[in-house]
Design a protein around this motif. Structure first.
Motif, PDB file in Angstrom:
ATOM      1  N   TRP A  60       0.883  -1.167  -0.107  1.00 28.51           N
ATOM      2  CA  TRP A  60      -0.114   0.171  -0.004  1.00 28.51           C
ATOM      3  C   TRP A  60       0.875   1.386  -0.009  1.00 28.51           C
ATOM      4  O   TRP A  60       0.497   2.105  -0.801  1.00 28.51           O
ATOM      5  CB  TRP A  60      -0.921   0.032   1.218  1.00 28.51           C
ATOM      6  N   VAL A  61       1.835   1.228   0.959  1.00 26.52           N
ATOM      7  CA  VAL A  61       2.807   2.309   0.995  1.00 26.52           C
ATOM      8  C   VAL A  61       3.298   2.746  -0.395  1.00 26.52           C
ATOM      9  O   VAL A  61       3.446   3.642  -0.925  1.00 26.52           O
ATOM     10  CB  VAL A  61       3.817   2.246   1.893  1.00 26.52           C
ATOM     11  N   LEU A  62       3.964   1.818  -1.021  1.00 25.89           N
ATOM     12  CA  LEU A  62       4.600   1.913  -2.311  1.00 25.89           C
ATOM     13  C   LEU A  62       3.656   2.267  -3.343  1.00 25.89           C
ATOM     14  O   LEU A  62       4.235   3.002  -4.329  1.00 25.89           O
ATOM     15  CB  LEU A  62       5.665   0.539  -2.608  1.00 25.89           C
ATOM     16  N   ALA A  63       2.626   1.801  -3.326  1.00 25.95           N
ATOM     17  CA  ALA A  63       1.474   2.101  -4.308  1.00 25.95           C
ATOM     18  C   ALA A  63       1.247   3.410  -4.352  1.00 25.95           C
ATOM     19  O   ALA A  63       1.059   4.320  -5.266  1.00 25.95           O
ATOM     20  CB  ALA A  63       0.231   1.058  -4.526  1.00 25.95           C
ATOM     21  N   TRP A  64       1.191   3.974  -3.227  1.00 24.21           N
ATOM     22  CA  TRP A  64       0.617   5.388  -2.894  1.00 24.21           C
ATOM     23  C   TRP A  64       1.944   6.359  -3.330  1.00 24.21           C
ATOM     24  O   TRP A  64       1.929   7.327  -3.623  1.00 24.21           O
ATOM     25  CB  TRP A  64       0.001   5.552  -1.687  1.00 24.21           C
ATOM     26  N   ALA A  65       2.957   5.851  -2.939  1.00 24.78           N
ATOM     27  CA  ALA A  65       4.361   6.737  -2.996  1.00 24.78           C
ATOM     28  C   ALA A  65       4.422   6.893  -4.695  1.00 24.78           C
ATOM     29  O   ALA A  65       4.708   7.853  -4.997  1.00 24.78           O
ATOM     30  CB  ALA A  65       5.513   6.243  -2.278  1.00 24.78           C
ATOM     31  N   ARG A  66       4.095   5.647  -5.184  1.00 33.51           N
ATOM     32  CA  ARG A  66       4.313   5.742  -6.780  1.00 33.51           C
ATOM     33  C   ARG A  66       3.292   6.771  -7.212  1.00 33.51           C
ATOM     34  O   ARG A  66       3.581   7.712  -8.339  1.00 33.51           O
ATOM     35  CB  ARG A  66       4.070   4.615  -7.303  1.00 33.51           C
ATOM     36  N   ASP A  67       1.952   6.768  -6.938  1.00 38.96           N
ATOM     37  CA  ASP A  67       0.974   7.481  -7.591  1.00 38.96           C
ATOM     38  C   ASP A  67       1.418   9.154  -7.197  1.00 38.96           C
ATOM     39  O   ASP A  67       1.144   9.918  -8.086  1.00 38.96           O
ATOM     40  CB  ASP A  67      -0.184   6.780  -6.777  1.00 38.96           C
TER      41      ASP A  67
END
Length: 115
Positions: A60-67
């Motif tokens: 979740w953290v990585l997906a939102w950091a990416r977005d």
């Protein structure tokens, strides 16, 4: 907030990879997605408890950091929007190229947030 390479005119500095920092950044760059962020956070934490693993939270953290990285960088944001708009193009060559570019944008943003 961490430092980042100069990709030209980032809207905000790259946030720390914590739920609070990511939420604050999203509130600046794409506030219309805050409800989506909360929903996916709740789902990730529920899965983490069920699985007895932190991997859903890390994802979740990585997906939102990416977005957020995409939203903060006009170069990536423009490519992302253009690719998304052409993914279902009637011309299969255009759609395939859009899918390749979308994948490249996501990969570039993920690489940036993992460094």
């Amino acid at each position: 907030m961490s430092t980042q390479a100069d990709h030209g005119h980032e809207l905000i500095p790259r946030p720390a990879q914590t739920p609070d920092a990511l939420r604050a950044a999203l509130a600046v760059v794409d506030p219309g997605r805050l409800e989506e962020m909360q929903t996916t956070k709740d789902e990730a934490f529920t899965m983490a408890v069920e699985w007895q693993s932190l991997s859903p939270v890390r994802s979740w953290v990585l997906a939102w950091a990416r977005d957020i990285e995409i939203a903060c960088r006009p170069d990536l944001s423009a490519r992302h929007a253009r690719a998304k708009s052409n993914v279902e193009h009637e011309d299969p060559v255009v759609a395939q190229e859009a899918l390749r570019d979308l994948s490249a944008v996501l990969d570039e943003a993920m690489e940036a947030v993992r460094t």
